[in-house]
Scaffold this motif. Structure first.
Motif, PDB file in Angstrom:
ATOM      1  N   GLY A  18      42.431  61.018  34.503  1.00 25.56           N
ATOM      2  CA  GLY A  18      43.429  59.633  34.356  1.00 25.56           C
ATOM      3  C   GLY A  18      44.917  59.354  34.093  1.00 25.56           C
ATOM      4  O   GLY A  18      45.399  58.474  34.136  1.00 25.56           O
ATOM      5  N   ALA A  19      44.995  60.428  33.228  1.00 25.76           N
ATOM      6  CA  ALA A  19      46.663  60.610  32.252  1.00 25.76           C
ATOM      7  C   ALA A  19      47.217  60.960  34.185  1.00 25.76           C
ATOM      8  O   ALA A  19      48.438  60.673  34.322  1.00 25.76           O
ATOM      9  N   GLN A  20      46.844  61.850  34.836  1.00 25.29           N
ATOM     10  CA  GLN A  20      47.310  62.012  35.953  1.00 25.29           C
ATOM     11  C   GLN A  20      47.793  60.648  36.615  1.00 25.29           C
ATOM     12  O   GLN A  20      48.459  60.594  37.142  1.00 25.29           O
ATOM     13  N   ILE A  21      46.972  59.819  37.226  1.00 24.05           N
ATOM     14  CA  ILE A  21      47.121  58.910  37.414  1.00 24.05           C
ATOM     15  C   ILE A  21      48.169  57.930  37.266  1.00 24.05           C
ATOM     16  O   ILE A  21      48.717  57.444  38.020  1.00 24.05           O
ATOM     17  N   ALA A  22      47.702  57.736  36.460  1.00 23.74           N
ATOM     18  CA  ALA A  22      48.622  56.719  35.081  1.00 23.74           C
ATOM     19  C   ALA A  22      50.161  57.631  35.529  1.00 23.74           C
ATOM     20  O   ALA A  22      51.537  56.932  36.456  1.00 23.74           O
ATOM     21  N   ALA A  23      50.466  58.614  35.133  1.00 22.96           N
ATOM     22  CA  ALA A  23      51.965  59.336  35.651  1.00 22.96           C
ATOM     23  C   ALA A  23      52.391  59.257  36.794  1.00 22.96           C
ATOM     24  O   ALA A  23      53.604  59.442  37.573  1.00 22.96           O
ATOM     25  N   GLY A  24      51.248  59.639  38.061  1.00 19.64           N
ATOM     26  CA  GLY A  24      51.094  59.471  39.479  1.00 19.64           C
ATOM     27  C   GLY A  24      52.491  58.362  40.409  1.00 19.64           C
ATOM     28  O   GLY A  24      52.673  58.308  40.332  1.00 19.64           O
ATOM     29  N   LEU A  25      51.346  57.457  39.229  1.00 17.50           N
ATOM     30  CA  LEU A  25      52.238  56.168  39.568  1.00 17.50           C
ATOM     31  C   LEU A  25      53.390  55.527  39.916  1.00 17.50           C
ATOM     32  O   LEU A  25      54.350  55.285  39.986  1.00 17.50           O
TER      33      LEU A  25
ATOM     34  N   ILE B  72      41.975  59.093  20.326  1.00 20.27           N
ATOM     35  CA  ILE B  72      43.025  59.823  20.759  1.00 20.27           C
ATOM     36  C   ILE B  72      43.551  59.274  22.290  1.00 20.27           C
ATOM     37  O   ILE B  72      42.805  59.690  22.762  1.00 20.27           O
ATOM     38  N   PRO B  73      45.236  59.507  22.405  1.00 15.52           N
ATOM     39  CA  PRO B  73      45.296  59.748  23.793  1.00 15.52           C
ATOM     40  C   PRO B  73      45.200  61.056  24.151  1.00 15.52           C
ATOM     41  O   PRO B  73      44.830  62.194  24.227  1.00 15.52           O
ATOM     42  N   PRO B  74      45.160  60.846  25.952  1.00 16.97           N
ATOM     43  CA  PRO B  74      44.283  62.365  26.069  1.00 16.97           C
ATOM     44  C   PRO B  74      44.523  63.429  26.234  1.00 16.97           C
ATOM     45  O   PRO B  74      46.392  63.727  25.877  1.00 16.97           O
TER      46      PRO B  74
ATOM     47  N   VAL C  25      48.161  52.371  26.984  1.00 20.75           N
ATOM     48  CA  VAL C  25      47.215  53.604  26.887  1.00 20.75           C
ATOM     49  C   VAL C  25      46.658  53.126  25.172  1.00 20.75           C
ATOM     50  O   VAL C  25      46.532  52.470  24.249  1.00 20.75           O
ATOM     51  N   VAL C  26      45.625  52.588  26.176  1.00 25.86           N
ATOM     52  CA  VAL C  26      44.317  52.221  25.089  1.00 25.86           C
ATOM     53  C   VAL C  26      43.425  53.395  24.703  1.00 25.86           C
ATOM     54  O   VAL C  26      42.293  53.150  25.192  1.00 25.86           O
ATOM     55  N   THR C  27      43.215  52.933  23.520  1.00 21.44           N
ATOM     56  CA  THR C  27      42.017  54.651  22.704  1.00 21.44           C
ATOM     57  C   THR C  27      40.922  53.738  22.144  1.00 21.44           C
ATOM     58  O   THR C  27      40.775  52.526  21.548  1.00 21.44           O
ATOM     59  N   GLY C  28      39.719  54.630  21.824  1.00 21.07           N
ATOM     60  CA  GLY C  28      38.278  54.112  21.017  1.00 21.07           C
ATOM     61  C   GLY C  28      37.997  53.172  21.566  1.00 21.07           C
ATOM     62  O   GLY C  28      36.927  52.489  20.504  1.00 21.07           O
TER      63      GLY C  28
ATOM     64  N   LEU D 189      46.900  70.238  22.075  1.00 19.34           N
ATOM     65  CA  LEU D 189      46.473  69.510  22.689  1.00 19.34           C
ATOM     66  C   LEU D 189      46.487  68.361  23.309  1.00 19.34           C
ATOM     67  O   LEU D 189      46.368  68.004  24.493  1.00 19.34           O
ATOM     68  N   ALA D 190      47.035  67.373  23.652  1.00 16.51           N
ATOM     69  CA  ALA D 190      48.525  66.799  23.870  1.00 16.51           C
ATOM     70  C   ALA D 190      48.857  66.993  25.949  1.00 16.51           C
ATOM     71  O   ALA D 190      49.597  67.487  25.848  1.00 16.51           O
TER      72      ALA D 190
END
Length: 416
Positions: A13-20, A37-39, A74-77, A59-60
């Motif tokens: 998910g994090a990579q798709i966001a960055a890739g866009l 917490i974020p990805p 980024v929506v968490t929880g 870890l982030a």
């Protein structure tokens, strides 16, 4: 909102966001993750994080400033529980009642640990290892628990066993199959790990299944009962018995599913406005026959990049050579390629030295390499696999660890 909604706060998910954003996508991007917490990176959870060598802050995957700078919400929880889609886009609703609309949907929902059968109960000291919260629960027991039973002889189970032994714990691994890593690696590697972990003090019960957990006055597990009646006394149980994938969103959206969202080589699902990537996916790969599941960080990242490109209208097929690693104390494994379908194997070096590789060939074509404490073999293999290398000399050259792998395997000459 319009734009793209990403469901899943893991590596894919994090990579798709960055890739866009890397492709210049200028529409809204929202990522929804169920953890608070974020990805973050998951592989260290069963390695350096459990050993106390890596703090949670490290870890982030990316810091908060990155998401703000790239205008990624980024929506968490919370998790997406309902969704629908039409020709022009769709909508999604989360467990806490929020509603999102989107032009494109990216599914990166990953996988969840397979739970032990419900009739075994859920004692507080029965642990799984997938999230930071899981790892924190296990760490919290290290000061008081002495005897651990690990159910499952795959990579997660063996990594956990290695860390627990490093903490001086008594560890017994129970595996249903007759050898370790039965599903994911060859017999040479499985046999090697059995011997290596036994030398380090880990006990094993192979070809045995768990039939029950016995509990004490507090409700915690105090014994693991095996078929045949043997009971292993314990202070805690770690279960690593595979993963499952949640089909609910795919079913609501009418997507093709086969224990994973079915995608093509461009990460496209059966709906033109939905892509998917990572552990939740079943798809083709040039190195495989038919569709496969690849559960690794490398796959999550590579497939996510393809998914992002597809949303941006760029058809970039998934062709990256699969690779994977596992650190179990001083046992550092790196693999490249896919060993399924290989017709021959060549052992390169002596496993007793804990420095060797297993070379897999389909006829004479290189298909995979498992490198134990041989990073040069791994690096060379990735290059050779990408180029379609073949055996060009005697197999004895491949088997000799003093001969560079590139001298025994070569890329066929092309004709024009």
């Amino acid at each position: 909102m319009t734009g793209t909604l990403i469901v899943g706060g893991g590596q894919a998910g994090a990579q798709i966001a960055a890739g866009l954003r890397d492709h210049g996508y200028d529409r809204p991007v929202t990522l929804v993750g169920s953890e608070h917490i974020p990805p973050y990176q998951r592989p260290p959870l069963s390695k350096d994080y459990l050993l106390g060598k890596l703090p949670a802050a490290k870890l982030a995957l990316r810091n908060e400033q990155y998401y703000a700078r790239k205008d990624i919400d980024v929506v968490t929880g919370t998790s997406v529980t309902e969704a629908g889609i039409g020709d022009d886009g769709g909508w999604a609703r989360t467990a806490d009642g929020r509603r999102f609309t989107f032009e494109y949907l990216a599914l990166a929902t990953g996988a969840q640990p397979r739970r032990l059968p419900g009739d075994m109960g859920s004692p507080g000291n029965l642990l799984y290892l997938r999230t930071v919260a899981d790892a924190d629960r296990l760490r919290s027991l290290l000061d008081t628990a002495t005897r651990f039973v690990v159910i499952g002889g795959g990579f997660i189970g063996l990594e956990a066993a290695a860390v627990l032994r490093a903490h001086g714990k008594q560890v017994t691994v129970v595996e249903m199959a007759d050898r370790l890593l039965n599903r994911v690696a060859g017999s040479e590697l499985g046999d090697f790990y059995l011997d290596a972990h036994r030398r380090r003090g880990v006990g094993f019960r192979l070809g045995r299944s768990v039939t029950a957990l016995t509990t004490g006055a507090t409700g915690d597990a105090v014994g693991v009962v095996l078929d045949g009646g043997e009971t292993l006394a314990c202070d805690a149980v770690v279960a690593g018995v595979g993963v499952v994938r949640d089909p609910r969103l795919a079913e609501q959206l009418g997507l093709a599913w086969d224990n994973g969202v079915i995608v093509d080589r461009y990460a496209r699902t059966s709906h033109p406005r939905v892509v998917a990537a990572g552990d939740c996916v079943l798809g083709p790969h040039p190195a495989a026959t038919g569709r496969i599941r690849l559960e690794s960080v490398q796959n999550a990242v590579a497939q996510a990049k393809v998914a992002a490109a597809t949303i941006c209208g760029r058809t970039e097929p998934y062709t990256a050579v699969p690779w994977f690693w596992s650190n179990q104390g001083t046992l550092r494994l790196q693999t490249a390629g896919l060993h399924a379908g290989a017709t021959r194997r060549i052992l390169r070096g002596d496993p007793r030295t804990e420095n060797f590789s297993v070379i897999y060939l389909r006829e004479n074509t290189l298909t995979a390499v498992e490198a134990m404490n041989r990073p040069a073999d791994f690096a060379t293999a990735r290059t050779l696999l990408a180029a379609g290398a073949e055996l060009v000399g005697p197999a004895t050259a491949v088997a000799d660890p003093d001969i560079p792998l590139a001298d025994a395997l070569a890329v066929p000459a092309t004709t024009t």
